[in-house]
Motif scaffolding. Structure first.
Motif, PDB file in Angstrom:
ATOM      1  N   TYR A 194       0.859  -1.175   0.000  1.00 34.31           N
ATOM      2  CA  TYR A 194       0.000   0.000   0.000  1.00 34.31           C
ATOM      3  C   TYR A 194       0.905   1.238   0.000  1.00 34.31           C
ATOM      4  N   CYS A 195       0.417   2.326  -0.588  1.00 36.00           N
ATOM      5  CA  CYS A 195       1.247   3.519  -0.778  1.00 36.00           C
ATOM      6  C   CYS A 195       1.818   4.074   0.524  1.00 36.00           C
TER       7      CYS A 195
ATOM      8  N   ASN B   5       5.055   6.355   1.085  1.00 35.61           N
ATOM      9  CA  ASN B   5       4.718   7.771   1.297  1.00 35.61           C
ATOM     10  C   ASN B   5       5.478   8.356   2.488  1.00 35.61           C
TER      11      ASN B   5
ATOM     12  N   LEU C  70       3.308   0.027  -6.580  1.00 34.76           N
ATOM     13  CA  LEU C  70       3.496   1.480  -6.538  1.00 34.76           C
ATOM     14  C   LEU C  70       3.907   2.096  -7.881  1.00 34.76           C
TER      15      LEU C  70
ATOM     16  N   TYR D 233       4.305   7.627  -7.970  1.00 29.47           N
ATOM     17  CA  TYR D 233       5.577   6.903  -8.073  1.00 29.47           C
ATOM     18  C   TYR D 233       6.063   6.794  -9.505  1.00 29.47           C
TER      19      TYR D 233
END
Ligand SMILES: *Cc1c(COP(=O)(O)O)cnc(C)c1O
Length: 405
Positions: free
Chosen positions: A80-81, A85, A347, A353
């Protein structure tokens, strides 16, 4: 529509929240502190800090470790981002690496990505299945890898090697070689978001498990302060007689967990093994049994001699299909009023990204896993009959797309 992942909001949860609302203390206080202690007892790590989310917990740790511009942090492309992040927030570069057929980051990929700028590795236990922690922990302690490490902060100096920060957002309650997640590496961070196994609506926990010379209790106090604007006293301490004066030690964050949230967590933790994990395992087993008789079904590995998943998401893959066919199959499943999902879009497929220069063609396994993946619903209130409905919907959908009439 059969929902994908509703939270378990039964009367016990409602009552626990109501009790806090009536108590006169609704933000961070006794419930949050009790929840922290119970998580520590459950996971077998050293000390735990609850936070507003896994994301904020991960960032607190990266900042504590002094991650900054010019640094590199190794992150799997398949996650998951949030995992990447937080590295970007710190001004550092997430170095994305490919994963294995079990969806998790591989030790080989980590080793290849290490440079003198590498400060940390963030393995992610995708679907609740723990990564190969013994191999990862051994790699970052290997003499030649340690020799490459160039400390850029006091805590980096003190550790003398790369930090292993596990994104355990999926894997609360999972086992690796008889040890529970949270106790498998330096620091692990759990998520209690609404869709996760154990939910506090929003929330997270930082499981500290650093070895000497670090004092985890001291780190806890620092992080706790930094989760409250760097204010030397929390709101509860400040309202005590003679306690109003405080200092601010640094420009901190605001990412504490409220007692309202912790009250939900305490109820969920109490019944986590006996009800939540038990039911999730039954559902995983039923999907595995019901689908493994089809040649096209690739069942995810969720139990081995060394590892037991937390049964977070059931990552079914369909053999020999394209991404377009996968999307068609999902449409057909939805047409039968069953909600399914995809975990995750790697991503490099996402604008944030892609625009940072990552190219999906450099991550062939992540793309293959993703392009054939369909996540099936798993949650406490999913009945045996619902499970059968899901299996039938998947079978019908695959047959329809693979052999159009
Ligand atoms: C959900 C999730 C997170 C973020 O958790 P929050 O509590 O929502 O911040 C991080 N990593 C992974 C892999 C996740 O699935």
């Amino acid at each position: 529509m059969l929902p994908f992942s509703p939270p378990r909001s039964d009367e016990k949860i409602v009552e626990a929240v109501a009790e806090v609302l009536r108590s006169g203390w609704i933000s961070t206080g006794p419930k949050a502190k009790l929840f922290e202690q119970k998580i520590t007892a459950y996971c077998g790590n050293k000390v735990t800090l609850c936070t507003s989310a896994a994301t904020t917990g991960l960032e607190l740790i990266l900042r504590w470790f002094g991650i900054k511009e010019g640094d590199e942090v190794i992150v799997p492309a398949y996650t998951y981002c949030a995992t990447a992040n937080v590295v970007v927030h710190c001004g550092a570069k997430p170095v994305l690496v490919d994963v294995g057929p079990d969806f998790n980051i591989t030790v080989e990929a980590i080793e290849k990505a290490i440079t003198p700028k590498t400060k940390a590795v963030m393995p992610v236990d995708i679907g609740g299945f723990p990564c190969n922690y013994d191999e990862i922990n051994a790699l970052i302690r290997r003499e030649d890898v340690v020799a490459k490490f160039q400390p850029g902060s006091e805590n980096q100096q003190k550790l003398g090697r790369m930090l292993v920060l596990s994104d355990s957002a999926h894997s609360f309650g999972a086992f690796y070689k008889k040890k529970q997640t949270g106790s498998l590496t330096d620091v692990s961070v759990f998520s209690f978001h609404a869709v996760k196994n154990l939910s506090t609506a929003e929330g997270g926990a930082v499981a500290l498990n650093l070895s000497e010379p670090f004092e985890n209790q001291t780190i806890y106090s620092y992080l706790n302060t930094m989760s409250l604007h760097g204010q030397s006293k929390d709101a509860l301490a400040k309202v005590q007689k003679g306690g109003w004066r405080y200092d601010v030690i640094d420009a901190g964050y605001k990412c504490n967990m409220m007692d309202i949230q912790a009250a939900m967590g305490l109820v969920e933790l109490e019944r986590y093994d006996s009800e939540t994990l038990k039911r999730r395992k039954e559902i995983f087993d039923a999907y595995a049994e019901g689908l493994s008789k089809y040649d096209w079904a690739q069942i995810p590995v969720y139990e081995t001699k060394e590892k037991t998943s937390s049964y977070h998401v059931f990552l079914l893959r369909i053999k020999d299909i394209s991404e377009v066919q996968r999307d068609e199959i999902m449409q057909e499943i939805f047409n039968q009023k069953v909600a399914v999902n995809v975990h995750f879009q790697p991503l490099p497929l996402l604008t944030a990204y892609k625009s940072r220069g990552y190219n999906i063609s450099d991550f062939p396994v992540a793309y293959d896993n993703y392009s054939r993946e369909i996540t099936l619903p798993v949650y406490y209130d999913l009945t045996d009959q619902n499970v059968q409905t899901v299996i039938n919907a998947v079978v019908n959908a695959v047959e329809k797309v693979e052999q159009p009439a």
